[in-house]
Design an enzyme around this catalytic site. Sequence first.
Site, PDB file in Angstrom:
ATOM      1  N   GLU A   1      -5.530  -2.625  12.838  1.00 25.02           N
ATOM      2  CA  GLU A   1      -5.263  -3.471  11.674  1.00 25.02           C
ATOM      3  C   GLU A   1      -6.220  -4.664  11.633  1.00 25.02           C
ATOM      4  O   GLU A   1      -6.648  -5.085  10.551  1.00 25.02           O
ATOM      5  CB  GLU A   1      -3.812  -3.950  11.685  1.00 25.02           C
ATOM      6  CG  GLU A   1      -2.779  -2.834  11.750  1.00 25.02           C
ATOM      7  CD  GLU A   1      -2.953  -1.754  10.701  1.00 25.02           C
ATOM      8  OE1 GLU A   1      -3.485  -2.037   9.613  1.00 25.02           O
ATOM      9  OE2 GLU A   1      -2.570  -0.596  10.973  1.00 25.02           O
TER      10      GLU A   1
ATOM     11  N   GLU B   1       0.848  -1.185   0.000  1.00 23.43           N
ATOM     12  CA  GLU B   1       0.000   0.000   0.000  1.00 23.43           C
ATOM     13  C   GLU B   1       0.887   1.239   0.000  1.00 23.43           C
ATOM     14  O   GLU B   1       1.832   1.312   0.773  1.00 23.43           O
ATOM     15  CB  GLU B   1      -0.909   0.022   1.243  1.00 23.43           C
ATOM     16  CG  GLU B   1      -1.917   1.155   1.192  1.00 23.43           C
ATOM     17  CD  GLU B   1      -2.880   1.153   2.369  1.00 23.43           C
ATOM     18  OE1 GLU B   1      -3.709   2.076   2.432  1.00 23.43           O
ATOM     19  OE2 GLU B   1      -2.820   0.257   3.217  1.00 23.43           O
TER      20      GLU B   1
ATOM     21  N   HIS C   1      -9.553  -3.582  10.232  1.00 22.53           N
ATOM     22  CA  HIS C   1      -9.506  -3.400   8.776  1.00 22.53           C
ATOM     23  C   HIS C   1      -9.987  -4.641   8.021  1.00 22.53           C
ATOM     24  O   HIS C   1     -10.326  -4.530   6.839  1.00 22.53           O
ATOM     25  CB  HIS C   1      -8.078  -3.085   8.339  1.00 22.53           C
ATOM     26  CG  HIS C   1      -7.784  -1.629   8.183  1.00 22.53           C
ATOM     27  ND1 HIS C   1      -8.626  -0.750   7.533  1.00 22.53           N
ATOM     28  CD2 HIS C   1      -6.705  -0.893   8.579  1.00 22.53           C
ATOM     29  CE1 HIS C   1      -8.078   0.461   7.542  1.00 22.53           C
ATOM     30  NE2 HIS C   1      -6.927   0.405   8.158  1.00 22.53           N
TER      31      HIS C   1
END
Length: 886
Positions: free
Chosen positions: A304, A127, A307
Site C-alpha cells: 500500500e 475503490e 502505491h
Amino acid sequence: MRTEQPKMIYLKDYQVPEYLIDETHLTFELFEDHSLVHAQLVMRRNPAAGSGLPPLVLDGQQLELLSVALDDRELSAADYQLSDSHLTLQPTAASFVVDSSVRIHPERNTALEGLYKSGGMFCTQCEAEGFRKITYYLDRPDVMSKFTTTLSAEQHSYPVLLSNGNPIASGSEEGGRHWATWEDPFMKPAYLFALVAGDLWCVEDSFTTMSNREVALRIYVEPENIDKCQHAMDSLKKSMKWDEEVYGREYDLDIFMIVAVNDFNMGAMENKGLNIFNSSCVLARAETATDAAHQRVEAVVAHEYFHNWSGNRVTCRDWFQLSLKEGFTVFRDAEFSADMHSRTVKRIEDVAYLRTHQFAEDAGPMAHPVRPDAFMEISNFYTLTVYEKGSEVVRMIRTLVGAEGFRKGSDLYFARHDGQAVTCDDFIRAMEEANGIDLSQFKRWYSQAGTPRLAVSEHYDAAARTYSLSFQQSCPPSPGQGDKLPFVIPVELGLISAQGQALALRLQGEAQAGATSRVFAIDQAEQVLTFVDIAEQPLPSLLRGFSAPVKLSFPYSRDQLMFLMQHDSDGFNRWEAGQQLSVQVLQELIGQHQRGEPQVLDQRLVTALRSVLADEQLDQAMVAEMLSLPGEAYLTEISAVADVEAIHAAREFARQQLSAALFDLLWVRYQANRELSRGTAYIAEAEHFARRSLQNIALSYLMLSGKAEVLAACLEQFESADNMTERLTALAVLVNSPFEAEKAAALASFADFFKDNPLVMDQWFSVQAACALPGALQRVEQLMQHPAFTLKNPNKVRALIGAFAGQNLQGFHQADGSGYRFLADQVIVLNALNPQIASRLLAPLTRWGKYDGARQQLMKAELQRILASGELSSDVFEVVSKSLVG
C-alpha cells in the site's frame, strides 16, 4: 429472479469524460442514525471531449438528494433528472460549480462500500466505485481533482477525525461536537478518497526522506490493539527506505497514516496519505500473530505504501487498466519481501500460490486477460490474474531488459506520467523507449487469457558437439478467445554436465561463450536453440527462477530430477525438481488407488528428501519448502479430471510413508529447533522464520507416527510456546490427529484464552474448517453458531466458510453434494449482505469442469439454484452466469 443481464462495459467503448472536476470540497456531518454530505464541485468542460455543453451525468447510488444548485442557483425537480444511479444536470457555461447535499446511512451499510460503520468507527472504501454511494460525482479514475474535506462529529465518541492529505484546521462546535479540515494538494480520483472518524489511539514515529524532509508516521487502532502496531510501523519505515533506494521514490506529504478496521472487504486500501487496512494486515505481535501473519503485514504495508507512486501519483485511466497499478505494485512488494528475507523461498512461495490458484482461474469459466476486454462488475476483476499474473508480466519485462534497464524505464514512466491517469500501453512505452526495444508482441500477455504451455525436447549430436533444445508453445482456448498468437516467453536456462558442473552457453553463430545461465526470448510457436562446444550430453535446467508463468513440460526421468535437486545452482529449480519428482510419485500412487492396487511409494522420493533433511548447510526455510509435498489443490489443478478421494488417499499415504522412513532425522531436527525456540525470544526475522518453519513441518510429519513421545512434544509446544506460530501449528496438528480427548481440550483452552481477540479466533475457525477428517461440514455448521462468528464480518466468512470450501477439498467435494449446497446457501444469504464477499466465495463452484460428471452436475445445479434465488447483485450474477456458460 433477475430477468435482464446487467450492462456489460467494454474497453473498446472508452471515451474521455465530458467534464472535469478541478476542485472537490466536501463536508460530512456524521450522526448515529444518518450522515449528511455536502459537496461543492468546481467543474469545467473537458477540452479533449469536443465542443458544446452536453448534459452533466453524475454517478450516485443509495443517496437521498436534499438539494442541488448550479452556480449558486438552487434547482427544482424540473431542472434535473434523478434515477437510482444518476443525477443529470444541464450546465449553461463551460466552467461552473455544482453544490449538492445528500443523506446517507453508514450505519446500515453491510456491503462495506462507500461510507460505513465498523464497530464504533466511521470509515470508507471507495475503490472501485464506492464513492458514488457517498455523493453525486464523476466516479471514474480518469477524473482527478484536488480534495478539501471537513468532518464534523460528536467529540466524545469520535475524537479522531481523519481524511486525505495534511490537516489545516480544526475546532469545536456547540452541542459537544467538533470538526477538522484536511487538504490534499495532489490531484486524485474519487476512488482514492478516505475518511475515518472514531475513538482511536495511535502509535507515532517519523521518517526522514532522502531530501531531509521529516514525515510524521501514525498508525491508528482501537485502544485494545495499541500493543500490536510496532511491527507494522517497522515495516512502513523499511518500505519507505527501500522505495527510495531501489526506485528513487520519495514520499510527498507531511504525514502518512494507517488505520486498522475490523470490517473490510479487502486486505488494505492505498488512499492517498490515509491507508485503511483490514486489521488482519496491521496487528501483529508474537503471542497473537503467526510468522506468516507477520510477513503478510510487512508485505501489505509495503504494497500500500508503494502505491503512493505506482497507483496514486500515476493512476489508471479506466478500470480495465487495473493491473497497471496492481500488477506493478505486487511485483514491487514481492521484490521488497525478497530483499528482506530469502529471495529463493519468497519466489517458491509466490510460484506455488500462482500455479495452484491463478492457473486454476486461467483454466476456468472466469478466465480473463490481465487487461480484461469487458466486465459487468469491476469488483469481480480484483483477481489473481490482475494481481499475481500481472506481477509476473512486469517481472518478465524486468527479466528481458535487466535490472538497470527496468529502473530506467520506471524512472521515465513516473516522470512522464506524474499526476496523470494512464494505461498499460503507457507503461510498456516507457520501458520500450528507455531501453530501445520493441515490446509490441510482448503485449499479448495483457490481451490474451490462459496459461501458455511450453513443451521442450532435446537432441544431442556427439559428433558435432552440439546440443539443441526445441520449444513448442501453445495456449488453450479461453472464454471469448479461441486461437492464440505466440507469446514472448523469457526462458532462463542453464546446462549441467554429468559431473554437476555448469556449462558456458554459446549459441550457434555466436563468437564466444556467454554466462552459464542466460535468458532467451521464445517468441515463435516453434523455436530451436542450438548450443555448440558441448562435450557430452548435458541436463537442462529450464525456466530458472520461474522466468515466465507457463506450464513447462520436459521428459525428465526421476533419476534426473534427483540429480537436479543435488546439483542445480538455481535454488528455485532445485525445489522445482523436488516438486516434479513428488508429482510423478504421487500420480503413480493415485493410479494405484484408482485401480485398487496396493500402494507402493517410490523410494527415490524418500532418498531425495532424506538427503535434503540431512543437509545442515541448507537454509532451513528451503528444507521446509522441499519437504512440503504438492498440495491437493495443485494436484487437482494438474489433473485432467480430479479424483478427490484418490488424490487425498495418495497424498496421505505418501506422508505416512515419509514419516516412518524419515522419523529419526525429523525428530532430531524438531528437537533441536524446539530447544532453540524455548531459549530464544521471538524475533520476526528470516532466520527465525526459517527455524520455526522446519520445526513445524517436522512436527506435522512426526505426529503421523502416533507415538506417545510425539504427542507429548506436541502438547508441550501447544501449552508452552511463547508465539502463535508454534501454538497454532501444534493445535492444527492435534486437530488433524486421532487423539480426540487432547484435541477437544486444546480447542477449548485456545478459544477460552483468545475469545476476546477476533483475529486469533479467525485462525481457530480456519484450523477446524480445513481439517479433512470425517464430519467436516457438520463441524463448520456448528461453528457458524459460535458467538465469535458472524456473516457480517468478511474475515470471519473467509476464515470459516472460505477455508472449508477452498482448502478442505475432501470435505467440500463430498459425493452427495452437501458441501456444494452449503456454499450455495451462504452465497444466497451474503448476496443481500455483502455482494463482493458473496461473489468471491463462489470460486470453488465455478471450477466444476475439473471434476467427474456426477460432481459437475451437482455443482452446476447449485449455480442454477443461486441464479434462480431472487434478485442477484451484479457481482454474483456475473460470476454465476459466466460459470454456467463455461
